[in-house]
Motif scaffolding. Structure first.
Motif, PDB file in Angstrom:
ATOM      1  N   VAL A 122       0.861  -1.175   0.000  1.00  0.00           N
ATOM      2  CA  VAL A 122       0.000   0.000   0.000  1.00  0.00           C
ATOM      3  C   VAL A 122       0.900   1.229   0.000  1.00  0.00           C
ATOM      4  CG1 VAL A 122      -1.965   1.136   1.082  1.00  0.00           C
ATOM      5  CG2 VAL A 122      -1.617  -1.316   1.413  1.00  0.00           C
ATOM      6  N   GLY A 123       0.762   2.043  -1.045  1.00  0.00           N
ATOM      7  CA  GLY A 123       1.600   3.228  -1.177  1.00  0.00           C
ATOM      8  C   GLY A 123       2.512   3.097  -2.383  1.00  0.00           C
ATOM      9  N   ALA A 124       2.662   4.184  -3.108  1.00  0.00           N
ATOM     10  CA  ALA A 124       3.520   4.171  -4.308  1.00  0.00           C
ATOM     11  C   ALA A 124       4.479   5.360  -4.278  1.00  0.00           C
ATOM     12  CB  ALA A 124       2.655   4.199  -5.564  1.00  0.00           C
ATOM     13  N   GLY A 125       4.804   5.829  -3.066  1.00  0.00           N
ATOM     14  CA  GLY A 125       5.826   6.871  -2.914  1.00  0.00           C
ATOM     15  C   GLY A 125       7.201   6.218  -2.820  1.00  0.00           C
ATOM     16  N   GLY A 126       8.124   6.902  -2.181  1.00  0.00           N
ATOM     17  CA  GLY A 126       9.499   6.400  -2.103  1.00  0.00           C
ATOM     18  C   GLY A 126       9.583   5.040  -1.421  1.00  0.00           C
ATOM     19  N   ALA A 127       8.922   4.907  -0.280  1.00  0.00           N
ATOM     20  CA  ALA A 127       8.983   3.645   0.461  1.00  0.00           C
ATOM     21  C   ALA A 127       8.286   2.533  -0.324  1.00  0.00           C
ATOM     22  CB  ALA A 127       8.342   3.811   1.836  1.00  0.00           C
ATOM     23  N   GLY A 128       7.143   2.852  -0.911  1.00  0.00           N
ATOM     24  CA  GLY A 128       6.405   1.863  -1.693  1.00  0.00           C
ATOM     25  C   GLY A 128       7.218   1.348  -2.866  1.00  0.00           C
ATOM     26  N   ARG A 129       7.907   2.243  -3.550  1.00  0.00           N
ATOM     27  CA  ARG A 129       8.757   1.831  -4.678  1.00  0.00           C
ATOM     28  C   ARG A 129       9.810   0.824  -4.223  1.00  0.00           C
ATOM     29  NH1 ARG A 129       9.012   4.490  -9.505  1.00  0.00           N
ATOM     30  NH2 ARG A 129      11.078   3.653  -9.926  1.00  0.00           N
ATOM     31  N   ALA A 145      -1.261  -0.903  -4.240  1.00  0.00           N
ATOM     32  CA  ALA A 145      -2.498  -0.146  -4.065  1.00  0.00           C
ATOM     33  C   ALA A 145      -2.155   1.247  -3.564  1.00  0.00           C
ATOM     34  CB  ALA A 145      -3.403  -0.856  -3.056  1.00  0.00           C
ATOM     35  N   ASN A 146      -2.666   2.252  -4.236  1.00  0.00           N
ATOM     36  CA  ASN A 146      -2.326   3.621  -3.844  1.00  0.00           C
ATOM     37  C   ASN A 146      -3.549   4.521  -3.961  1.00  0.00           C
ATOM     38  OD1 ASN A 146      -0.164   5.396  -2.988  1.00  0.00           O
ATOM     39  ND2 ASN A 146      -0.417   6.444  -4.941  1.00  0.00           N
ATOM     40  N   ARG A 147      -3.613   5.530  -3.063  1.00  0.00           N
ATOM     41  CA  ARG A 147      -4.722   6.495  -3.110  1.00  0.00           C
ATOM     42  C   ARG A 147      -4.848   7.072  -4.509  1.00  0.00           C
ATOM     43  NH1 ARG A 147      -4.091  11.569   0.788  1.00  0.00           N
ATOM     44  NH2 ARG A 147      -2.196  11.731  -0.487  1.00  0.00           N
ATOM     45  N   THR A 148      -3.724   7.527  -5.071  1.00  0.00           N
ATOM     46  CA  THR A 148      -3.710   7.992  -6.455  1.00  0.00           C
ATOM     47  C   THR A 148      -3.410   6.772  -7.319  1.00  0.00           C
ATOM     48  OG1 THR A 148      -2.779  10.058  -5.623  1.00  0.00           O
ATOM     49  CG2 THR A 148      -2.726   9.725  -8.015  1.00  0.00           C
ATOM     50  N   ALA A 149      -4.476   6.184  -7.874  1.00  0.00           N
ATOM     51  CA  ALA A 149      -4.312   4.885  -8.551  1.00  0.00           C
ATOM     52  C   ALA A 149      -3.353   4.979  -9.733  1.00  0.00           C
ATOM     53  CB  ALA A 149      -5.677   4.368  -9.002  1.00  0.00           C
ATOM     54  N   SER A 150      -3.309   6.137 -10.399  1.00  0.00           N
ATOM     55  CA  SER A 150      -2.429   6.256 -11.572  1.00  0.00           C
ATOM     56  C   SER A 150      -0.961   6.036 -11.183  1.00  0.00           C
ATOM     57  CB  SER A 150      -2.607   7.627 -12.236  1.00  0.00           C
ATOM     58  OG  SER A 150      -2.323   8.652 -11.304  1.00  0.00           O
ATOM     59  N   LYS A 151      -0.592   6.453  -9.958  1.00  0.00           N
ATOM     60  CA  LYS A 151       0.794   6.231  -9.514  1.00  0.00           C
ATOM     61  C   LYS A 151       1.065   4.744  -9.283  1.00  0.00           C
ATOM     62  CE  LYS A 151       2.716   8.932  -6.331  1.00  0.00           C
ATOM     63  NZ  LYS A 151       2.706   9.779  -5.102  1.00  0.00           N
ATOM     64  N   ALA A 152       0.050   4.038  -8.812  1.00  0.00           N
ATOM     65  CA  ALA A 152       0.205   2.587  -8.615  1.00  0.00           C
ATOM     66  C   ALA A 152       0.370   1.892  -9.965  1.00  0.00           C
ATOM     67  CB  ALA A 152      -1.001   2.026  -7.867  1.00  0.00           C
ATOM     68  N   GLY A 166      -6.304   1.019  -7.012  1.00  0.00           N
ATOM     69  CA  GLY A 166      -6.662   2.074  -6.064  1.00  0.00           C
ATOM     70  C   GLY A 166      -6.840   1.460  -4.678  1.00  0.00           C
ATOM     71  N   LEU A 167      -7.405   2.254  -3.759  1.00  0.00           N
ATOM     72  CA  LEU A 167      -7.567   1.755  -2.385  1.00  0.00           C
ATOM     73  C   LEU A 167      -8.944   1.151  -2.143  1.00  0.00           C
ATOM     74  CD1 LEU A 167      -5.883   4.579  -0.214  1.00  0.00           C
ATOM     75  CD2 LEU A 167      -4.860   2.474  -1.112  1.00  0.00           C
ATOM     76  N   GLY A 168      -9.767   1.061  -3.203  1.00  0.00           N
ATOM     77  CA  GLY A 168     -11.176   0.728  -2.994  1.00  0.00           C
ATOM     78  C   GLY A 168     -11.498  -0.744  -2.814  1.00  0.00           C
ATOM     79  N   CYS A 183       3.114   1.180   3.186  1.00  0.00           N
ATOM     80  CA  CYS A 183       4.186   2.138   2.876  1.00  0.00           C
ATOM     81  C   CYS A 183       3.627   3.537   2.719  1.00  0.00           C
ATOM     82  CB  CYS A 183       4.891   1.714   1.591  1.00  0.00           C
ATOM     83  SG  CYS A 183       5.733   0.136   1.745  1.00  0.00           S
ATOM     84  N   THR A 184       2.439   3.787   3.260  1.00  0.00           N
ATOM     85  CA  THR A 184       1.920   5.160   3.301  1.00  0.00           C
ATOM     86  C   THR A 184       2.246   5.737   4.677  1.00  0.00           C
ATOM     87  OG1 THR A 184      -0.253   4.748   4.285  1.00  0.00           O
ATOM     88  CG2 THR A 184      -0.047   4.396   1.905  1.00  0.00           C
ATOM     89  N   SER A 185       1.972   7.014   4.829  1.00  0.00           N
ATOM     90  CA  SER A 185       2.179   7.647   6.130  1.00  0.00           C
ATOM     91  C   SER A 185       0.936   7.534   7.020  1.00  0.00           C
ATOM     92  CB  SER A 185       2.552   9.119   5.916  1.00  0.00           C
ATOM     93  OG  SER A 185       1.625   9.717   5.028  1.00  0.00           O
ATOM     94  N   VAL A 186      -0.096   6.867   6.525  1.00  0.00           N
ATOM     95  CA  VAL A 186      -1.334   6.754   7.316  1.00  0.00           C
ATOM     96  C   VAL A 186      -1.063   5.914   8.567  1.00  0.00           C
ATOM     97  CG1 VAL A 186      -3.729   5.977   7.322  1.00  0.00           C
ATOM     98  CG2 VAL A 186      -2.739   6.962   5.235  1.00  0.00           C
TER      99      VAL A 186
HETATM  100  P1  ATR Z   1       7.571   8.014   1.376  1.00  0.00           P
HETATM  101  O1  ATR Z   1       8.888   8.388   0.812  1.00  0.00           O
HETATM  102  O2  ATR Z   1       7.567   7.882   2.878  1.00  0.00           O
HETATM  103  O3  ATR Z   1       6.966   6.831   0.704  1.00  0.00           O
HETATM  104  P2  ATR Z   1       5.941   9.786  -0.191  1.00  0.00           P
HETATM  105  O4  ATR Z   1       6.831   9.507  -1.354  1.00  0.00           O
HETATM  106  O5  ATR Z   1       5.508  11.182   0.070  1.00  0.00           O
HETATM  107  O6  ATR Z   1       6.603   9.277   1.148  1.00  0.00           O
HETATM  108  O7  ATR Z   1       4.646   8.843  -0.327  1.00  0.00           O
HETATM  109  C1  ATR Z   1       3.597   8.897   0.572  1.00  0.00           C
HETATM  110  C2  ATR Z   1       2.620   7.766   0.265  1.00  0.00           C
HETATM  111  O8  ATR Z   1       1.573   7.785   1.239  1.00  0.00           O
HETATM  112  C3  ATR Z   1       1.939   7.893  -1.085  1.00  0.00           C
HETATM  113  O9  ATR Z   1       1.685   6.600  -1.591  1.00  0.00           O
HETATM  114  C4  ATR Z   1       0.626   8.622  -0.715  1.00  0.00           C
HETATM  115  O10 ATR Z   1      -0.431   8.413  -1.634  1.00  0.00           O
HETATM  116  P3  ATR Z   1      -0.601   9.401  -2.931  1.00  0.00           P
HETATM  117  O11 ATR Z   1       0.407   8.938  -3.925  1.00  0.00           O
HETATM  118  O12 ATR Z   1      -1.999   9.210  -3.372  1.00  0.00           O
HETATM  119  O13 ATR Z   1      -0.329  10.803  -2.419  1.00  0.00           O
HETATM  120  C5  ATR Z   1       0.318   7.935   0.584  1.00  0.00           C
HETATM  121  N1  ATR Z   1      -0.571   8.708   1.452  1.00  0.00           N
HETATM  122  C6  ATR Z   1      -0.270   9.823   2.151  1.00  0.00           C
HETATM  123  N2  ATR Z   1      -1.356  10.259   2.854  1.00  0.00           N
HETATM  124  C7  ATR Z   1      -2.359   9.373   2.589  1.00  0.00           C
HETATM  125  C8  ATR Z   1      -3.716   9.255   3.014  1.00  0.00           C
HETATM  126  N3  ATR Z   1      -4.259  10.122   3.868  1.00  0.00           N
HETATM  127  N4  ATR Z   1      -4.446   8.208   2.532  1.00  0.00           N
HETATM  128  C9  ATR Z   1      -3.897   7.323   1.682  1.00  0.00           C
HETATM  129  N5  ATR Z   1      -2.618   7.373   1.241  1.00  0.00           N
HETATM  130  C10 ATR Z   1      -1.859   8.388   1.683  1.00  0.00           C
END
Ligand code: ATR
Length: 265
Positions: A122-129, A145-152, A166-168, A183-186
């Protein structure tokens, strides 16, 4: 004395110095670990400066993990991830690694989790990658799975054996999955979870990259359904253990490093 360090901005109250120094002490190494906070646009310059100053190794954190690629020769995994969190200066040119990926793998492995089958990241930011590439390299199929599905979807196009979502639809994503990694900050400093409890199953091993609080709502929910749980401090520990071993060439003393890390949390 060998000087190791961390560059970040802000570098904050990092737990890396006590963790690494506990390792040096346990092995009797003449080494120290300090933090540096260069200006936000000077990550690559800081790595070049550290090289000239004779620094032995650097960890790299936000916002420099991508920028320092310009100042190092990245290993193939770091190159594919597009981010470096560890630099080794012992060779002719600084070598860049991404031990976040291996950190997640080793944290799961330490808990006896078999890295086969399907992982949901879950998450496609730095940690998710990093985690998606790390688990795929172990041979797992990865559902991102990522909130912004296009990034996933975009990340899934780069990672072998991966699909983007997506997250749905966590019920379907998790029904037959073996491993779940947040891997999100949630959940960081808040009692929230990115994954509904109803979608969790007892067959899952759940790793949360969030380590503050150490028991996140996701891990609490996972434990309550009988899943295996691995907290984020294990991932932090093993990214440090992997860096320690690359720098020193020694097996890291994991127990004292773990104790030092956890007593700082
Ligand atoms: P990191 O390097 O720690 O991974 P990041 O690159 O900023 O940090 O990525 C943050 C991740 O947390 C992303 O996947 C982000 O989703 P989006 O790509 O849609 O922004 C996800 N994230 C942050 N806040 C969120 C929330 N409230 N609900 C769901 N996902 C969240």
């Amino acid at each position: 004395m060998d000087v190791y360090g961390l560059i970040g901005n802000p570098v904050g109250h990092s737990l890396s110095p006590p963790m690494h120094e506990a390792g040096y002490e346990a092995l009797g190494l003449d080494a120290t670990y300090v933090t540096f906070e260069p200006p936000a646009d000077e990550g690559a310059a800081a790595v070049e400066a550290a090289d000239r100053l004779g620094v032995a190794g650097l960890n790299v954190t936000i916002p420099f993990k991508q920028d320092v690629l310009d100042a190092v020769d990245p290993d193939p995994l770091a190159e594919r991830i597009g981010a470096v969190n560890t630099v080794d200066f012992s060779g002719e040119t600084p070598r860049g690694y991404n031990t976040d990926a291996v950190g997640a793998v080793r944290a799961l492995d330490h808990h006896g989790v078999e890295l086969s089958g399907t992982a949901v990241v879950v998450g496609a930011g730095g940690a998710g990658r990093a985690v998606a590439f790390g688990l795929a390299d172990e041979g797992m199929s990865v559902r991102i799975a990522n909130r912004t599905a296009s990034k996933a979807h975009a990340l899934a196009d780069e990672v072998p054996n991966a699909t983007g979502h997506g997250l749905g639809d966590f019920d379907a994503l998790l029904a037959d999955a073996d491993v779940l990694v947040n891997c999100t900050s949630v959940g960081m400093d808040e009692d929230e979870t990115p994954v509904p409890k109803a979608a969790l199953t007892p067959d899952l091993a759940v790793l949360d990259a969030v380590y503050s609080p150490i028991e996140t709502r996701l891990l609490r929910d996972a434990a309550s359904v009988g899943a295996t749980t691995v907290d984020g401090a294990w991932m932090l520990l093993y990214q440090g253990v992997e860096a320690f071993e690359r720098w020193t060439g020694e097996d890291a003393p994991v127990d004292p490093m773990n104790e030092a890390l956890r007593s700082g949390l």
